[in-house]
Design a protein around this motif. Sequence first.
Motif, PDB file in Angstrom:
ATOM      1  N   ASN A   1       0.801  -1.227   0.000  1.00  0.00           N
ATOM      2  CA  ASN A   1       0.000   0.000   0.000  1.00  0.00           C
ATOM      3  C   ASN A   1       0.837   1.282   0.000  1.00  0.00           C
ATOM      4  O   ASN A   1       0.288   2.367  -0.001  1.00  0.00           O
TER       5      ASN A   1
ATOM      6  N   SER B   1       8.764   0.511  14.085  1.00  0.00           N
ATOM      7  CA  SER B   1       9.197  -0.586  14.957  1.00  0.00           C
ATOM      8  C   SER B   1      10.484  -0.162  15.648  1.00  0.00           C
ATOM      9  O   SER B   1      10.987   0.946  15.403  1.00  0.00           O
ATOM     10  N   THR B   2      11.037  -1.043  16.478  1.00  0.00           N
ATOM     11  CA  THR B   2      12.429  -0.858  16.905  1.00  0.00           C
ATOM     12  C   THR B   2      13.306  -1.941  16.266  1.00  0.00           C
ATOM     13  O   THR B   2      14.514  -1.870  16.332  1.00  0.00           O
TER      14      THR B   2
HETATM   15  C1  LIG Z   1       6.826  -0.441  18.756  1.00  0.00           C
HETATM   16  C2  LIG Z   1       7.296  -1.735  18.167  1.00  0.00           C
HETATM   17  C3  LIG Z   1       8.581  -2.190  18.443  1.00  0.00           C
HETATM   18  C4  LIG Z   1       9.022  -3.403  17.902  1.00  0.00           C
HETATM   19  N1  LIG Z   1      10.294  -3.824  18.170  1.00  0.00           N
HETATM   20  C5  LIG Z   1      10.738  -4.975  17.648  1.00  0.00           C
HETATM   21  C6  LIG Z   1      12.093  -5.405  17.881  1.00  0.00           C
HETATM   22  O1  LIG Z   1      12.898  -4.719  18.523  1.00  0.00           O
HETATM   23  N2  LIG Z   1      12.490  -6.584  17.335  1.00  0.00           N
HETATM   24  C7  LIG Z   1      11.650  -7.337  16.586  1.00  0.00           C
HETATM   25  O2  LIG Z   1      12.060  -8.408  16.115  1.00  0.00           O
HETATM   26  N3  LIG Z   1      10.381  -6.950  16.336  1.00  0.00           N
HETATM   27  C8  LIG Z   1       9.912  -5.790  16.837  1.00  0.00           C
HETATM   28  N4  LIG Z   1       8.644  -5.372  16.563  1.00  0.00           N
HETATM   29  C9  LIG Z   1       7.763  -6.210  15.741  1.00  0.00           C
HETATM   30  C10 LIG Z   1       8.099  -6.112  14.266  1.00  0.00           C
HETATM   31  O3  LIG Z   1       8.206  -4.773  13.843  1.00  0.00           O
HETATM   32  C11 LIG Z   1       7.018  -6.810  13.443  1.00  0.00           C
HETATM   33  O4  LIG Z   1       6.688  -8.026  14.040  1.00  0.00           O
HETATM   34  C12 LIG Z   1       7.509  -7.070  12.008  1.00  0.00           C
HETATM   35  O5  LIG Z   1       7.706  -5.849  11.345  1.00  0.00           O
HETATM   36  C13 LIG Z   1       6.481  -7.920  11.275  1.00  0.00           C
HETATM   37  O6  LIG Z   1       6.866  -8.059   9.934  1.00  0.00           O
HETATM   38  P1  LIG Z   1       5.774  -8.402   8.832  1.00  0.00           P
HETATM   39  O7  LIG Z   1       6.512  -8.499   7.556  1.00  0.00           O
HETATM   40  O8  LIG Z   1       4.954  -9.541   9.281  1.00  0.00           O
HETATM   41  O9  LIG Z   1       4.769  -7.162   8.827  1.00  0.00           O
HETATM   42  P2  LIG Z   1       4.997  -5.612   8.643  1.00  0.00           P
HETATM   43  O10 LIG Z   1       6.406  -5.228   8.940  1.00  0.00           O
HETATM   44  O11 LIG Z   1       3.923  -4.947   9.418  1.00  0.00           O
HETATM   45  O12 LIG Z   1       4.756  -5.381   7.085  1.00  0.00           O
HETATM   46  C14 LIG Z   1       3.464  -5.407   6.532  1.00  0.00           C
HETATM   47  C15 LIG Z   1       3.479  -4.765   5.162  1.00  0.00           C
HETATM   48  O13 LIG Z   1       2.186  -4.886   4.569  1.00  0.00           O
HETATM   49  C16 LIG Z   1       1.773  -3.647   4.045  1.00  0.00           C
HETATM   50  N5  LIG Z   1       0.295  -3.665   4.065  1.00  0.00           N
HETATM   51  C17 LIG Z   1      -0.507  -3.641   5.136  1.00  0.00           C
HETATM   52  N6  LIG Z   1      -1.802  -3.735   4.756  1.00  0.00           N
HETATM   53  C18 LIG Z   1      -1.801  -3.829   3.413  1.00  0.00           C
HETATM   54  C19 LIG Z   1      -2.826  -3.973   2.441  1.00  0.00           C
HETATM   55  N7  LIG Z   1      -4.124  -4.040   2.772  1.00  0.00           N
HETATM   56  N8  LIG Z   1      -2.475  -4.036   1.148  1.00  0.00           N
HETATM   57  C20 LIG Z   1      -1.161  -3.971   0.772  1.00  0.00           C
HETATM   58  N9  LIG Z   1      -0.166  -3.862   1.667  1.00  0.00           N
HETATM   59  C21 LIG Z   1      -0.476  -3.798   2.966  1.00  0.00           C
HETATM   60  C22 LIG Z   1       2.427  -2.632   4.957  1.00  0.00           C
HETATM   61  O14 LIG Z   1       2.537  -1.365   4.372  1.00  0.00           O
HETATM   62  C23 LIG Z   1       3.795  -3.291   5.151  1.00  0.00           C
HETATM   63  O15 LIG Z   1       4.620  -3.033   4.041  1.00  0.00           O
HETATM   64  C24 LIG Z   1       8.152  -4.168  17.078  1.00  0.00           C
HETATM   65  C25 LIG Z   1       6.876  -3.699  16.791  1.00  0.00           C
HETATM   66  C26 LIG Z   1       6.452  -2.499  17.318  1.00  0.00           C
HETATM   67  C27 LIG Z   1       5.071  -2.000  16.981  1.00  0.00           C
END
Ligand SMILES: Cc1cc2nc3c(=O)[nH]c(=O)nc-3n(C[C@H](O)[C@H](O)[C@H](O)COP(=O)(O)OP(=O)(O)OC[C@H]3O[C@@H](n4cnc5c(N)ncnc54)[C@H](O)[C@@H]3O)c2cc1C
Length: 412
Positions: free
Chosen positions: A32, A45-46
């Motif tokens: 998106n 995130s961190t």
């Molecule tokens: C405050 C905070 C601190 C954190 N600290 C850590 C840490 O220190 N270490 C650690 O390992 N993890 C940490 N995390 C967790 C980590 O950031 C996430 O678990 C990780 O980013 C998940 O990866 P993902 O690829 O599953 O999803 P995401 O990184 O959330 O990626 C999802 C993607 O999908 C896209 N998207 C969403 N909805 C749609 C849609 N409808 N259509 C098209 N695209 C869409 C988004 O734009 C994004 O590009 C933290 C999270 C938070 C909130």
Amino acid sequence: MRRILIVGAGQAGLQLALGLQSNGYDVTVMTNRTADEVRDGRVMSTQCMFDTALQHERDLGINFWEDETPRVEGLGVSVAGPDSSRVIDWVGVLDGYAQSVDQRLKMAGWLETFAQRGGQVVVHGVAVSDLDYLARTYDLVLVAAGKGELVSMFGRDASRSPYEAPQRALAVSYVHGLGPRPEHDFKAVRCNLVPGVGELFVIPSLTTSGPCDILFWEGIPGGPLDVFDQVKDPSEHLRLTLELMKTFTPWEYDRARNGVELTDAGATLAGRYAPVVRNPIGELPSGGLVLGVADVVVANDPITGQGSNNAARCAAVYLAAILAHGDKPFDRDFLQAAFDRYWADAQHVTKWTNAMLGPPPEHVLNLIGAAGQLPPVAHRFANGFNNPADFEHWFYDPELAGAYLASVTPQS
Ligand SMILES: Cc1cc2nc3c(=O)[nH]c(=O)nc-3n(C[C@H](O)[C@H](O)[C@H](O)COP(=O)(O)OP(=O)(O)OC[C@H]3O[C@@H](n4cnc5c(N)ncnc54)[C@H](O)[C@@H]3O)c2cc1C
């Protein structure tokens, strides 16, 4: 050539897309936001990642920021007393270093690399109705869209989800200018526990303007740290962050005395979410099946810093499963087996993270206290962040914890 659609351009979606692409698959990524929008947007995130997860990136040759990112060589724990003194303080050395690369930098860079290598990028916020149509034209659809609205396709697994509400209010600030840590000359993540109030994590990182530190409060909902939701002004967010550090963790505040500033206009984040495990297979209205990836199916609270690590693990497990499957159809059995392989690892992260959200039982307090005198305990706790399965052997059960402590306590 097998056609694969990945929805979402985060840690899991892009790691998987780049891995499949380099193995000759025809991959489309739908997301998106453009790379520039991600890079110029708000922090997400961190994202501190430990050695095993970083190795998955090295294996794919996509560790583009490894040389310039601070190496986190230790993990420290401090506990605040009722008078805000530091009653416990120790650091465990990590066997392999950890690193945090601002996801704005990494995801924007990976998305551009994927496109430069010939991958198809479609910028579009995907809805379930889009997937219903798209699923017919791909061999496999993976939903890696994080905690957004597409999770509605994946039912909550109540047996694996003990919490129904958020357990922490989250508040993040990326800063320049934090003074060096006085206790040791290597970089470490510091976990500061304030009993009954929450936790402050301080994490060396690389952001769009170079090396920085992240100040990350996790506050028990309704408590004194749960004050960020209505704050819209980033400088007010930082002011509150520092004020709370001065009150609850003065030893960390001391490092900010000479003045810290936000790294950029998007350097703050506040929010909360409930930890949840979901059923991995989403069924589309017309009968097609999609597989949930990483946060879509297993979203833990960030108190243990594991979500990006899990996302890297999930992407690596799914990549291996897809490659091993060859030309066979990606049917329900395949989807379930791929998730089960991931859950074999992820269950340990979920168990440990959910345990850390509750008040610590006495034997855990003993372990955390003992780590100050017994370096093997500090070392084992720190390296558990890289391998949470190890906690099974010494952390949860009072008897196992007692036996372990006895085994590392010098005999007089
Ligand atoms: C405050 C905070 C601190 C954190 N600290 C850590 C840490 O220190 N270490 C650690 O390992 N993890 C940490 N995390 C967790 C980590 O950031 C996430 O678990 C990780 O980013 C998940 O990866 P993902 O690829 O599953 O999803 P995401 O990184 O959330 O990626 C999802 C993607 O999908 C896209 N998207 C969403 N909805 C749609 C849609 N409808 N259509 C098209 N695209 C869409 C988004 O734009 C994004 O590009 C933290 C999270 C938070 C909130």
